[in-house]
Scaffold this motif. Sequence first.
Motif, PDB file in Angstrom:
ATOM      1  N   GLY A   9      -5.542   2.394  -8.549  1.00 38.35           N
ATOM      2  CA  GLY A   9      -5.324   3.802  -8.218  1.00 38.35           C
ATOM      3  C   GLY A   9      -6.071   4.191  -6.960  1.00 38.35           C
ATOM      4  N   ILE A  10      -5.779   5.366  -6.478  1.00 42.21           N
ATOM      5  CA  ILE A  10      -6.361   5.847  -5.223  1.00 42.21           C
ATOM      6  C   ILE A  10      -7.888   5.963  -5.311  1.00 42.21           C
ATOM      7  CG2 ILE A  10      -6.058   8.308  -5.734  1.00 42.21           C
ATOM      8  CD1 ILE A  10      -5.554   6.658  -2.300  1.00 42.21           C
ATOM      9  N   ARG A  13      -9.691   3.036  -4.166  1.00 45.09           N
ATOM     10  CA  ARG A  13      -9.457   2.706  -2.754  1.00 45.09           C
ATOM     11  C   ARG A  13     -10.093   3.804  -1.884  1.00 45.09           C
ATOM     12  NH1 ARG A  13      -3.837   3.024  -1.937  1.00 45.09           N
ATOM     13  NH2 ARG A  13      -3.578   4.029  -3.941  1.00 45.09           N
ATOM     14  N   ASP A  16      -8.643   4.529   1.709  1.00 46.80           N
ATOM     15  CA  ASP A  16      -7.380   5.275   1.698  1.00 46.80           C
ATOM     16  C   ASP A  16      -7.613   6.719   1.301  1.00 46.80           C
ATOM     17  OD1 ASP A  16      -6.118   2.940   2.379  1.00 46.80           O
ATOM     18  OD2 ASP A  16      -5.060   2.680   0.479  1.00 46.80           O
ATOM     19  N   LEU A  17      -8.473   6.949   0.327  1.00 50.32           N
ATOM     20  CA  LEU A  17      -8.779   8.313  -0.110  1.00 50.32           C
ATOM     21  C   LEU A  17      -9.405   9.113   1.035  1.00 50.32           C
ATOM     22  CD1 LEU A  17      -8.620  10.207  -2.521  1.00 50.32           C
ATOM     23  CD2 LEU A  17     -10.880   9.393  -3.212  1.00 50.32           C
ATOM     24  N   ILE A  20      -6.663  10.002   3.505  1.00 51.76           N
ATOM     25  CA  ILE A  20      -5.827  11.089   2.987  1.00 51.76           C
ATOM     26  C   ILE A  20      -6.561  12.429   3.087  1.00 51.76           C
ATOM     27  CG2 ILE A  20      -4.749  12.017   0.892  1.00 51.76           C
ATOM     28  CD1 ILE A  20      -4.046   9.043   0.193  1.00 51.76           C
ATOM     29  N   SER A  92       0.520  10.294   3.848  1.00 50.19           N
ATOM     30  CA  SER A  92      -0.426  10.497   2.738  1.00 50.19           C
ATOM     31  C   SER A  92       0.203  10.089   1.415  1.00 50.19           C
ATOM     32  CB  SER A  92      -0.892  11.951   2.683  1.00 50.19           C
ATOM     33  OG  SER A  92      -1.616  12.278   3.843  1.00 50.19           O
ATOM     34  N   TYR A  93       1.441  10.502   1.194  1.00 48.94           N
ATOM     35  CA  TYR A  93       2.155  10.112  -0.023  1.00 48.94           C
ATOM     36  C   TYR A  93       2.315   8.593  -0.076  1.00 48.94           C
ATOM     37  CZ  TYR A  93       5.879   9.357  -3.384  1.00 48.94           C
ATOM     38  OH  TYR A  93       6.616   8.886  -4.441  1.00 48.94           O
ATOM     39  N   LEU A  95       0.519   6.234   1.355  1.00 49.36           N
ATOM     40  CA  LEU A  95      -0.766   5.580   1.066  1.00 49.36           C
ATOM     41  C   LEU A  95      -1.134   5.754  -0.400  1.00 49.36           C
ATOM     42  CD1 LEU A  95      -3.089   6.413   4.097  1.00 49.36           C
ATOM     43  CD2 LEU A  95      -2.293   4.159   3.388  1.00 49.36           C
ATOM     44  N   TRP A  96      -0.996   6.979  -0.890  1.00 46.69           N
ATOM     45  CA  TRP A  96      -1.361   7.294  -2.269  1.00 46.69           C
ATOM     46  C   TRP A  96      -0.592   6.416  -3.246  1.00 46.69           C
ATOM     47  CZ3 TRP A  96      -4.552  11.588  -3.749  1.00 46.69           C
ATOM     48  CH2 TRP A  96      -4.664  11.766  -5.120  1.00 46.69           C
ATOM     49  N   GLN A  97       0.717   6.296  -3.014  1.00 44.43           N
ATOM     50  CA  GLN A  97       1.592   5.564  -3.927  1.00 44.43           C
ATOM     51  C   GLN A  97       1.796   4.104  -3.527  1.00 44.43           C
ATOM     52  OE1 GLN A  97       2.824   6.809  -6.833  1.00 44.43           O
ATOM     53  NE2 GLN A  97       1.513   8.563  -6.362  1.00 44.43           N
ATOM     54  N   ARG A  98       1.140   3.668  -2.446  1.00 47.38           N
ATOM     55  CA  ARG A  98       1.220   2.278  -1.974  1.00 47.38           C
ATOM     56  C   ARG A  98       2.663   1.867  -1.682  1.00 47.38           C
ATOM     57  NH1 ARG A  98      -3.512  -1.138  -4.765  1.00 47.38           N
ATOM     58  NH2 ARG A  98      -3.493  -2.033  -2.713  1.00 47.38           N
TER      59      ARG A  98
END
Length: 160
Positions: A9-10, A13, A16-17, A20, A92-93, A95-98
């Motif tokens: 999950g974010i 990471r 990535d967080l 974002i 952002s979406y 990255l969040w959802q890979r």
Amino acid sequence: MVALAKPAGIVSRPFDLGLIAFFVISMAYGFLISLPEGLGLPVTADSPWSPLRGLYQWAVTQEPGHLSPSLVLRFNAVFDGFVQSPLLILISYGLWQRKSWVVPLGLFYAGASVMNMCIYFTQTFLGPYPPPNLPVYIPFNLPWLIGPALLAVRLWNGRV
């Protein structure tokens, strides 16, 4: 049957967080400040748009180019509001959802954003109203060059 590992999950990471979180700030700035300024709303103490009234004191003390923006700076602001900010929603979406599609989109955004900031800095430093206090100006503006570059480094290997 082999069980596949669930993607992290974010929260697991932090890089990535952090990207974002920075992009959320960038989107807010792009939609609330850059876009109205680029479309011609004035940065004045009595501006009809309250975020630009808030920018006024910064412009007076640190970045006088906002008080009478050149065509180049207005174009940069419109580009920020109409192109970069919407792209950041998708990035952002992604990255969040890979999502795998975030790699080419993120690399495109990073290149365009770094180029936009190079143009912005050139106009700011060499234009008629350079910032009077670089030790204050640079830390507040350099993140918009570094953040997209970090995204490019993050996505360069093509894995999300």
